[in-house]
Design a protein around this motif. Structure first.
Motif, PDB file in Angstrom:
ATOM      1  N   ALA A   1       4.139  10.411  -8.870  1.00 57.35           N
ATOM      2  CA  ALA A   1       3.569  10.525 -10.186  1.00 57.35           C
ATOM      3  C   ALA A   1       2.944  12.022 -10.342  1.00 57.35           C
ATOM      4  O   ALA A   1       3.185  12.813 -11.335  1.00 57.35           O
ATOM      5  CB  ALA A   1       2.893   9.470 -10.590  1.00 57.35           C
ATOM      6  N   LEU A   2       2.260  12.323  -9.161  1.00 57.36           N
ATOM      7  CA  LEU A   2       1.469  13.805  -9.225  1.00 57.36           C
ATOM      8  C   LEU A   2       2.475  14.840  -8.620  1.00 57.36           C
ATOM      9  O   LEU A   2       1.609  15.881  -8.554  1.00 57.36           O
ATOM     10  CB  LEU A   2       0.149  13.459  -8.399  1.00 57.36           C
ATOM     11  CG  LEU A   2      -0.856  12.488  -8.543  1.00 57.36           C
ATOM     12  CD1 LEU A   2      -1.863  12.247  -7.525  1.00 57.36           C
ATOM     13  CD2 LEU A   2      -1.357  12.907  -9.832  1.00 57.36           C
TER      14      LEU A   2
ATOM     15  N   ALA B   1      13.157   2.178  -4.567  1.00 61.26           N
ATOM     16  CA  ALA B   1      12.887   3.383  -5.755  1.00 61.26           C
ATOM     17  C   ALA B   1      12.065   4.294  -4.708  1.00 61.26           C
ATOM     18  O   ALA B   1      12.229   5.651  -4.946  1.00 61.26           O
ATOM     19  CB  ALA B   1      11.303   2.868  -6.505  1.00 61.26           C
ATOM     20  N   LEU B   2      11.133   4.326  -3.511  1.00 62.53           N
ATOM     21  CA  LEU B   2      10.752   5.197  -2.841  1.00 62.53           C
ATOM     22  C   LEU B   2      11.904   5.924  -2.319  1.00 62.53           C
ATOM     23  O   LEU B   2      11.739   7.279  -1.906  1.00 62.53           O
ATOM     24  CB  LEU B   2       9.797   4.572  -1.788  1.00 62.53           C
ATOM     25  CG  LEU B   2       8.447   4.117  -2.326  1.00 62.53           C
ATOM     26  CD1 LEU B   2       7.443   4.033  -1.064  1.00 62.53           C
ATOM     27  CD2 LEU B   2       7.900   5.175  -3.173  1.00 62.53           C
ATOM     28  N   ALA B   3      12.978   5.189  -1.644  1.00 64.75           N
ATOM     29  CA  ALA B   3      13.868   5.867  -0.885  1.00 64.75           C
ATOM     30  C   ALA B   3      14.546   6.838  -1.972  1.00 64.75           C
ATOM     31  O   ALA B   3      15.155   7.937  -1.373  1.00 64.75           O
ATOM     32  CB  ALA B   3      15.043   4.747  -0.645  1.00 64.75           C
TER      33      ALA B   3
ATOM     34  N   ALA C   1       0.889  -1.224  -0.022  1.00 64.83           N
ATOM     35  CA  ALA C   1       0.058   0.092  -0.087  1.00 64.83           C
ATOM     36  C   ALA C   1       0.855   1.124  -0.131  1.00 64.83           C
ATOM     37  O   ALA C   1       0.380   2.082  -0.755  1.00 64.83           O
ATOM     38  CB  ALA C   1      -0.903  -0.089   1.239  1.00 64.83           C
ATOM     39  N   MET C   2       1.778   1.307   0.720  1.00 70.42           N
ATOM     40  CA  MET C   2       2.755   2.504   0.902  1.00 70.42           C
ATOM     41  C   MET C   2       3.327   2.629  -0.183  1.00 70.42           C
ATOM     42  O   MET C   2       3.522   3.732  -0.840  1.00 70.42           O
ATOM     43  CB  MET C   2       3.758   2.176   1.995  1.00 70.42           C
ATOM     44  CG  MET C   2       4.929   3.319   2.066  1.00 70.42           C
ATOM     45  SD  MET C   2       5.826   3.171   3.817  1.00 70.42           S
ATOM     46  CE  MET C   2       7.194   2.163   2.755  1.00 70.42           C
ATOM     47  N   ILE C   3       3.949   1.611  -0.891  1.00 70.08           N
ATOM     48  CA  ILE C   3       4.817   1.776  -2.311  1.00 70.08           C
ATOM     49  C   ILE C   3       3.647   2.281  -3.311  1.00 70.08           C
ATOM     50  O   ILE C   3       4.079   3.227  -4.128  1.00 70.08           O
ATOM     51  CB  ILE C   3       5.194   0.217  -2.629  1.00 70.08           C
ATOM     52  CG1 ILE C   3       6.610  -0.085  -1.902  1.00 70.08           C
ATOM     53  CG2 ILE C   3       5.832   0.309  -4.167  1.00 70.08           C
ATOM     54  CD1 ILE C   3       6.667  -1.331  -1.853  1.00 70.08           C
ATOM     55  N   ALA C   4       2.438   1.625  -3.465  1.00 72.81           N
ATOM     56  CA  ALA C   4       1.468   2.097  -4.473  1.00 72.81           C
ATOM     57  C   ALA C   4       1.159   3.637  -4.158  1.00 72.81           C
ATOM     58  O   ALA C   4       1.171   4.402  -5.021  1.00 72.81           O
ATOM     59  CB  ALA C   4       0.406   1.345  -4.369  1.00 72.81           C
TER      60      ALA C   4
END
Ligand SMILES: [K+]
Ligand SMILES: [K+]
Ligand SMILES: [K+]
Ligand SMILES: [K+]
Ligand SMILES: [K+]
Ligand SMILES: [K+]
Lengths: 588, 588
Positions: free
Chosen positions: B168-169, B245-247, B158-161
């Motif tokens: 993206a926004l 990727a999030l990092a 969920a966090m990654i999504a």
């Protein structure tokens, strides 16, 4: 003249720290003005010393078998006061070890300042050496033990004489500290004086040693002990008084890593002279000897206490070297804890020291008053008066010591004395209760319990392999009974098949019982079986588990005997099950 | 689907620290430029993961009974390699406990920074809770144990999504650390890349767990295990790749008291949001579960090793709760030592972690090559090639891990593995030697040792008082033999007189022997008497000492049974003397 040097070392050695302890209280407040009140304090202490000598001469007369505060209090004051006296003595002995070895290390550090970082390890090493020496029965060579006292007294007297002559000739150089001293000024209050006095009372710890050991003197022992006591008083008078006077003349003041005695020696002989090193050496030696006296006194006291059911029985008896090894190890353990907790600092230990000693003085003197009143011998009133005065004065001193050092550490001593006395009383009650529970008051009852026909033993032999220890165990068991069962727990089908086949080839008629442990819970299955068998016992029958115990080198032991160890801990608490271990030594 | 969540928790939970460990190497040198090479490192690690999955699918096929590096190596490579593999596994298991609980504590500290001063006690508490839980047989309720894994995976996905959508926004706020990051600059060297890679390899610890436990899966277990393994790979790909990727997107960088995962969660959900606390909670829970898997694996491995005589026998069997209690206590002890020694710091433990794991990977894959070559089953060449490639790659990774972390701690792992393997080999040889020394190779010899007529027991009963335990002991002894002697050591004339009188009143014909201990050396006199009696024994005879053992409350035990304890330690090492303790429970 063996009695003088060894038994006096405890008292005489106190000079090594008592002067310093007085100055440590006075100098930070009074600066250069500290020396005059110091002489006053020293005078009062020497007065007190002779009062104690007068009192203890009477203890020697009354208890020529060697009294000690505990025996005197036990005989005259009852159980609780005697336990308090004993606790005071125990704490005092442990502090004698700790204080003397710390002070001995301070003497060494004064001579060799490089040793300072190793001070605590060095003290612990001293104590361990004393421990090993005493465990091995050091006392046999005790004649040589008198020498340090003679050396110390002689070197101190020489120093005092030379120092006095030098001072008379005006050859005194002021010590380094003198400059700083003059800067501090404060007022001499009654509290300050009493505080200095209570620190100086450490000089009086140990005077009771002679009266505790009268039988050690040659005949006429009573007379010799009394002479020695007076000689001790004169020696302390000379060297304590002399060192106080020299401290004043040479402006010695407490400093880090240089004791007051060392400063005096440096002033009199020069700071790198043979005389200086001689004083440090003899000081360290007599302090070590003083610590050693506690290793004679404490275990002996603990043996007495254990014989009277106040301590575990093991403290009562001697080991194979004819020493009270449990008491020695106990003394060392606590002394090391004290040394490490107080970072090997004599000054921090002193506030704890005198409290216990003066408490036992008070109880001993109080007990003597009762003793004389009971005996009503010739001139008992005068004797009771002297001991009564001693009791009053030592009680007052005890109160002064406790009140002026309470937060500095006397509370620790009082707490420890209280706890020790409580514990010894609890042990006494426990032993009494057990004795009552186990006792057979009338002989008829004992005879009734004795069975006319003792039932044959029922034996279980737990086994996992047919090997030499098993055969030895089996042979042994067959000598005890013919009601035997070999019991095997199955965890691996293969191992059990092998075991069964080997067992059958032995061709014996002893039944083999095999039970499965499906989840490798071998011990649980075995214990369940034992419990089941216990349920089947008839009255007065006992189940006997016979099991081999493999004896290997000590570090291999954890690899073996797991069943034996498990059973030993699990079967405690089960009635009617006896365990026999058959040692099997592996030759290798 | 029980197998996936519990057995995968070890591998999946590694995501909680692996990303951070990579950044910890790269960021201090490269600053903001660290994120691109991080993705490269993560890519290589994920590639390695799928290679391991390919290899371990074949292990599952070959060892459906549950292989494990130890069994594979033992069957194919011989004793020494298998011991090295076992040592690697043991060290790996202990580090799984230590690293997972430290990392779990880091997740908690990230959520509640006030807890920081209590970090080490908290970790020790975690481990103690796991210990107690496992000793009490926690596994019974193990269905619920799957939940933390599902929660963790779901919350991470969920966090990654959400994080990806936000990015993206263009709604990403740079993390606090970003400002400082840009200031550090350095060059990306091969060594730096390899060092980051070796730290990231902690992500791969635990993938072997599934292949070790194939029988735990429902039928068809082999197929289910293989499916689970692939599912595990996909999950790790998603959440490890996603969190890397999030990092990068959120500029997360290692900081004190705030993990990289916590920084990402704060960036995505807000630093005080429910989402943030949810991620921290599920992270802590899966890490605790991962630590718990080691409590299943390690004691089981130690039981196998003990059954093969490489560890003390007590590790082989289960206690009454059907758990390997010795192994559990062993694991906890060492894990706590690790945690305390490394101050509960995950970063300091990581360099030790992967080395042992990859060493056992290498040995397992190497063993598989031999396995296929022996079996020569269909397409064995292709299978051997895959495992051979796996062995080569994991060996290379092992070399990289060791060389880039040697001084940082890998040397400790290598040393520990070497010592453990050596010790297990030494234990094996000891057991072999003892077995040979005790064994009875032919049955004739066993029969010869078996005595036709077992000699009657000779019994000594040491006694100090005529009381109930003595009568019980006497009754028991009379059931064993009629060659009995009651033995008394005299220390006090009064006590002995009393004892003698009481004994005579019993009116039994058993002889009473009294010996003096003039110096209170009671034990020595008793032992001397036993030795004298031992000298009088005829061949095959055994001397039996029967002695009551008082059973009291545990803290009263030191007050009793001193003779029993003394005899137990003194008689070990004497042949032909058996000791029987007759328990006597005091009712109170
Ligand atoms: K003293
Ligand atoms: K003294
Ligand atoms: K003393
Ligand atoms: K892991
Ligand atoms: K892992
Ligand atoms: K692991």
């Amino acid at each position: 003249l063996w009695g003088l040097p060894v038994l006096s070392s405890d008292a005489i050695s106190s000079v090594a720290y008592a002067t310093e302890e007085i100055l440590l209280v006075l100098v930070p407040v009074l600066g250069m003005a500290a020396y005059t009140p110091m002489l006053g304090v020293a005078g009062v202490i020497i007065g007190l010393l002779f009062m104690l000598i007068l009192c203890y001469r009477q203890v020697i007369d009354a208890y020529p078998q060697g009294g000690g505060a505990y025996s005197v209090a036990r005989e005259n004051l009852g159980r609780i006061p005697s336990l308090i006296a004993a606790s005071g003595l125990i704490i005092g002995y442990m502090l004698t070890i700790a204080v003397s070895s710390c002070s001995g290390a301070a003497a060494i550090v004064s001579a060799i300042p490089q040793v300072e970082p190793l001070r605590v390890p060095l003290i612990v090493l001293f104590i361990l050496l004393l421990t090993v020496g005493n465990l091995r029965g050091l006392r046999e060579s005790s004649k040589a033990f008198g020498l340090p006292t003679y050396f110390f007294v002689a070197s101190m007297l020489a120093m005092i004489a030379i120092g006095a002559v030098k001072a008379a000739l005006g050859q005194v150089e002021p010590a380094e500290q003198a400059a700083q001293l003059s800067q501090t000024t404060g007022d001499l209050t009654l509290f300050l004086f009493l505080h200095a006095f209570s620190s100086g009372c450490s000089a009086l710890t140990g005077v009771e040693a002679i009266s505790n050991s009268v039988p050690n003197f040659s005949d006429p022992s009573r007379r010799n002990a009394k002479v020695t006591l007076v000689a001790l008083g004169l020696i302390v008078l000379c060297i304590f008084g002399g060192s106080c006077a020299l401290a004043m003349l040479y402006h010695a003041a407490p400093a880090d890593n240089l004791t007051v005695i060392a400063q005096i020696a440096a002033g009199v002989f020069g700071s790198d002279s043979i005389g200086f090193y001689l004083i440090q050496t003899t000081t360290a030696l007599i302090l070590l000897l003083a610590a050693n006296t506690a290793y004679n006194g404490l275990p002996q006291l603990m043996s007495l206490l254990a014989q009277d059911s106040f301590l575990p029985k093991r403290f009562a008896d001697k080991g194979s070297r004819l020493v009270y090894s449990h008491g020695i190890v106990f003394a060392s353990t606590f002394a090391i804890v004290l040394v490490v907790a107080f970072n090997g600092d004599t000054h921090l230990l002193i506030p704890l020291y005198a409290a216990g000693v003066f408490l036992s003085f008070t109880l001993a003197q109080g007990g003597m008053v009762i003793h004389w009143r009971r005996k009503r011998c010739r001139s008992w009133m005068r004797k009771a008066l002297i001991n009564g005065a001693g009791a009053a004065v030592t009680a007052l001193v005890f109160a002064i010591i406790v009140s002026s050092n309470f937060l500095a550490g006397a509370w620790i001593s009082l707490l420890a004395i209280g706890c020790a006395a409580w514990a010894m009383n609890a042990i006494f009650h426990h032993y009494q209760n057990v004795k009552k529970a186990l006792g057979l008051n009338d002989n008829e009852r004992a005879k009734r319990l004795l069975l006319a026909e003792a039932p044959k033993a029922r034996i279980i032999i737990p086994a996992y392999a047919i090997n030499k220890p098993f055969i030895k165990t089996l042979n042994y068991a067959r000598g005890l009974s013919d009601n035997i069962e070999v019991y095997h727990v199955k965890v691996s089908a293969q191992a059990t098949r092998r075991f069964k086949a080997d067992y059958q080839k032995l061709e014996i008629s002893i039944p083999l019982v095999i039970e499965k442990a499906p989840y490798r819970n071998v011990n649980e299955v075995l214990l369940d079986h034992i419990d089941e068998k216990l349920g089947e016992l008839e009255k007065h029958e006992t189940l006997t588990i016979v099991i081999p115990q493999l004896v290997t080198k000590i570090w291999q032991m954890p690899l073996h005997n797991q069943t034996t160890l498990m059973l030993e801990s699990a079967l405690v608490g089960r009635r009617n099950v006896a365990m026999v271990t058959i040692p099997y030594l592996i030759d290798s």
